[in-house]
Design a protein around this motif. Structure first.
Motif, short mmCIF file in Angstrom:
data_model
loop_
_atom_site.label_atom_id
_atom_site.label_comp_id
_atom_site.label_asym_id
_atom_site.label_seq_id
_atom_site.Cartn_x
_atom_site.Cartn_y
_atom_site.Cartn_z
N GLN A 154 -6.77 2.01 -0.87
CA GLN A 154 -6.04 3.28 -0.83
C GLN A 154 -6.69 4.36 -1.70
O GLN A 154 -6.34 5.54 -1.60
N SER A 209 -17.41 6.37 2.73
CA SER A 209 -16.89 6.38 4.10
C SER A 209 -15.36 6.45 4.09
O SER A 209 -14.75 7.04 4.98
N TYR A 210 -14.71 5.86 3.08
CA TYR A 210 -13.26 5.96 2.97
C TYR A 210 -12.83 7.27 2.33
O TYR A 210 -11.85 7.89 2.74
N SER A 213 -12.92 10.02 4.98
CA SER A 213 -12.20 9.93 6.26
C SER A 213 -10.71 9.70 5.99
O SER A 213 -10.00 10.62 5.59
N VAL A 214 -10.25 8.49 6.16
CA VAL A 214 -8.81 8.23 6.07
C VAL A 214 -8.23 8.64 4.73
O VAL A 214 -7.08 9.09 4.66
N PHE A 215 -9.03 8.53 3.65
CA PHE A 215 -8.52 8.92 2.33
C PHE A 215 -9.23 10.14 1.76
O PHE A 215 -9.53 10.21 0.56
N PHE A 217 -8.47 12.93 0.35
CA PHE A 217 -7.19 13.33 -0.25
C PHE A 217 -6.86 14.80 -0.01
O PHE A 217 -5.72 15.15 0.29
N HIS A 218 -7.87 15.67 -0.16
CA HIS A 218 -7.59 17.11 -0.08
C HIS A 218 -7.10 17.50 1.32
O HIS A 218 -6.37 18.47 1.46
N ARG A 219 -7.49 16.75 2.33
CA ARG A 219 -7.03 17.08 3.68
C ARG A 219 -5.67 16.45 4.00
O ARG A 219 -4.92 16.98 4.81
N HIS A 220 -5.38 15.31 3.39
CA HIS A 220 -4.27 14.51 3.90
C HIS A 220 -3.10 14.33 2.94
O HIS A 220 -1.98 14.10 3.39
N LYS B 75 -2.97 17.24 13.40
CA LYS B 75 -2.94 18.42 12.52
C LYS B 75 -2.88 19.71 13.33
O LYS B 75 -2.57 20.77 12.76
N TRP B 105 -0.11 5.41 2.59
CA TRP B 105 -0.03 6.16 1.33
C TRP B 105 1.02 5.53 0.42
O TRP B 105 2.19 5.49 0.76
N GLU B 135 -17.06 1.95 11.17
CA GLU B 135 -17.26 0.76 10.31
C GLU B 135 -15.93 0.21 9.80
O GLU B 135 -15.90 -0.87 9.22
N HIS B 136 -14.82 0.96 10.02
CA HIS B 136 -13.51 0.44 9.61
C HIS B 136 -12.84 -0.35 10.73
O HIS B 136 -11.82 -1.00 10.50
N ALA B 233 -3.63 17.87 -4.78
CA ALA B 233 -3.71 17.10 -3.52
C ALA B 233 -5.02 16.32 -3.50
O ALA B 233 -5.04 15.13 -3.21
N GLY B 234 -6.11 17.02 -3.80
CA GLY B 234 -7.43 16.41 -3.65
C GLY B 234 -8.04 15.99 -4.97
O GLY B 234 -7.44 16.16 -6.04
#
Lengths: 250, 250
Positions: A154, A209-210, A213-215, A217-220, B75, B105, B135-136, B233-234
């Motif tokens: 995470q 890579s994490y 993408s999925v993490f 943070f600033h986008r999600h 989004k 999260w 790759e995930h 956030a980020g």
């Protein structure tokens, strides 16, 4: 630090060009007051101490409880650390530390994740037996692995959890040292309760890579919905929650 | 809600005395503005809608990206929910909801955990293939199970994750519906990608042993060290972090 007992460790590590993380009970002088912390330091390959961490999440209890098979008096002998969850640029990456019970709390990893941590180093001395909740004993390994793998994934960071194993002063420690990749996969694991050297090549760039993408943070991430996390320590009623975070009002 | 399409569901469920959680795309009128949310409602056994949740963590992207095998435009089509992570007293316990990407999260579960949640209901439509990070893909199942088990254990709550399985519009969905106990153990699991009824007896009192020991939040959580979680956030640099949380200053 280093004192007379630890100087040989520092000297030998420096000679070999090996950095390390070392936990100890710290007696600190803060503004004239004596304070006791459960502390870890990060030592670079050249022997410099580059970071200090004081344990924040102290488990157990503050008073002797004779019904227990053994005591767990961290809340008596230490106070919660006052240095936060810092990260340091060291070992060619961004490194953080925590200690033992800290690893069960997602906040621990998140605060470091929000500073771009790439490797979290932690040590733990965890008894298999939990006196107030022996129904958890059989799940020690599951819980230990679960929280460290989740913290790694995470937050897109390596996690290195180094355990005490075997019986010490009559208490059976769970062992289970492991190195976990940002994918949440354990890539190296101690398989006995004895002394073992557990190693892995930890490519810090695998975090990327994490983190992108999925993490990302600033986008999600959505802090507008997280006020309760800093707004209360303990459980509150839904009505109290709405006083802390008006979006929870009904 | 219920509209003409869903009224038969509400009627049949009420006749049978079965409550449910239902996800849908919601067109809302908020102060004259039209807003679109990814929404779920909780319906009690007597047919009453007792709670509404609007998805907070929207994954994906806002613009068409032709290089992808398929688009993930949450989004673009939705905005982040404005109702927070509420809990409701229903089904004889304290129930919360989230949707799909929210489950990755730790903040999601924690905000509900801080309101004493005993069961988190969530649905997810998750493709196995992640176009920006293929790759995930092989780890879809590991990540899915990891985040839900960690959310359950770390907040001492049941988690019920209900998945879409199989191929829809050319996209292979991961399936993996599961019911997870407060111990972090999966106690029921779908084992095919087809239609399955997955059931478990969920004793909400099993939360208590965790809520009162290792995760007795009021005794053990340390919000003084969590400011970054709501403060950004980020990712921020360690220096920026120290502006948000002075205890991180060096």
């Amino acid at each position: 630090m280093p004192g007379p007992e630890t100087a040989p460790l520092f000297e030998e590590a420096r000679r070999l060009g090996i950095g390390f993380c070392l936990g100890y009970a710290e007696l600190a002088e803060d503004g004239g007051a004596r304070r006791r912390y459960n502390t870890a330091i990060l030592v670079e390959r050249d022997g410099r101490i580059v970071a200090k961490y004081r344990k924040i999440h102290l488990p157990g209890h503050a008073e002797h409880e004779p019904w227990r098979a053994f005591q767990h008096l961290e809340k008596r002998y230490f106070e919660s650390g006052n240095l936060g969850f810092r990260v340091s640029d060291a070992f060619g990456g961004r490194i953080g530390m925590c200690i033992c019970n800290d690893r069960r709390w997602p906040e621990t990893y998140r605060v470091m994740g929000l500073q771009g941590v790439e490797m979290v180093l932690l040590g733990y001395n965890t008894p298999i037996h939990n006196p107030p909740a022996p129904e958890h004993d059989a799940l020690s390994w599951h819980h230990n692995t679960l929280v460290m793998q989740a913290g790694a994934y995470q937050n897109a960071t390596w996690v290195v959890g180094v355990a005490k194993g075997g019986v010490e002063e009559g208490v059976h420690q769970m062992a289970g040292t492991q190195i976990i990749a940002p994918s949440g996969e354990t890539v190296a694991l101690a398989v006995t309760e004895g002394d073992e050297l557990v190693t892995a090549d930890c490519d810090l760039d695998l975090c990327r890579s994490y983190k992108e993408s999925v993490f990302a943070f600033h986008r999600h991430r959505q802090p507008h919905a997280y006020a309760l996390i800093t707004g209360t320590a303990g459980v509150v009623s839904p009505d109290q929650a709405a006083l802390i975070d008006p979006s929870l009002g009904r």
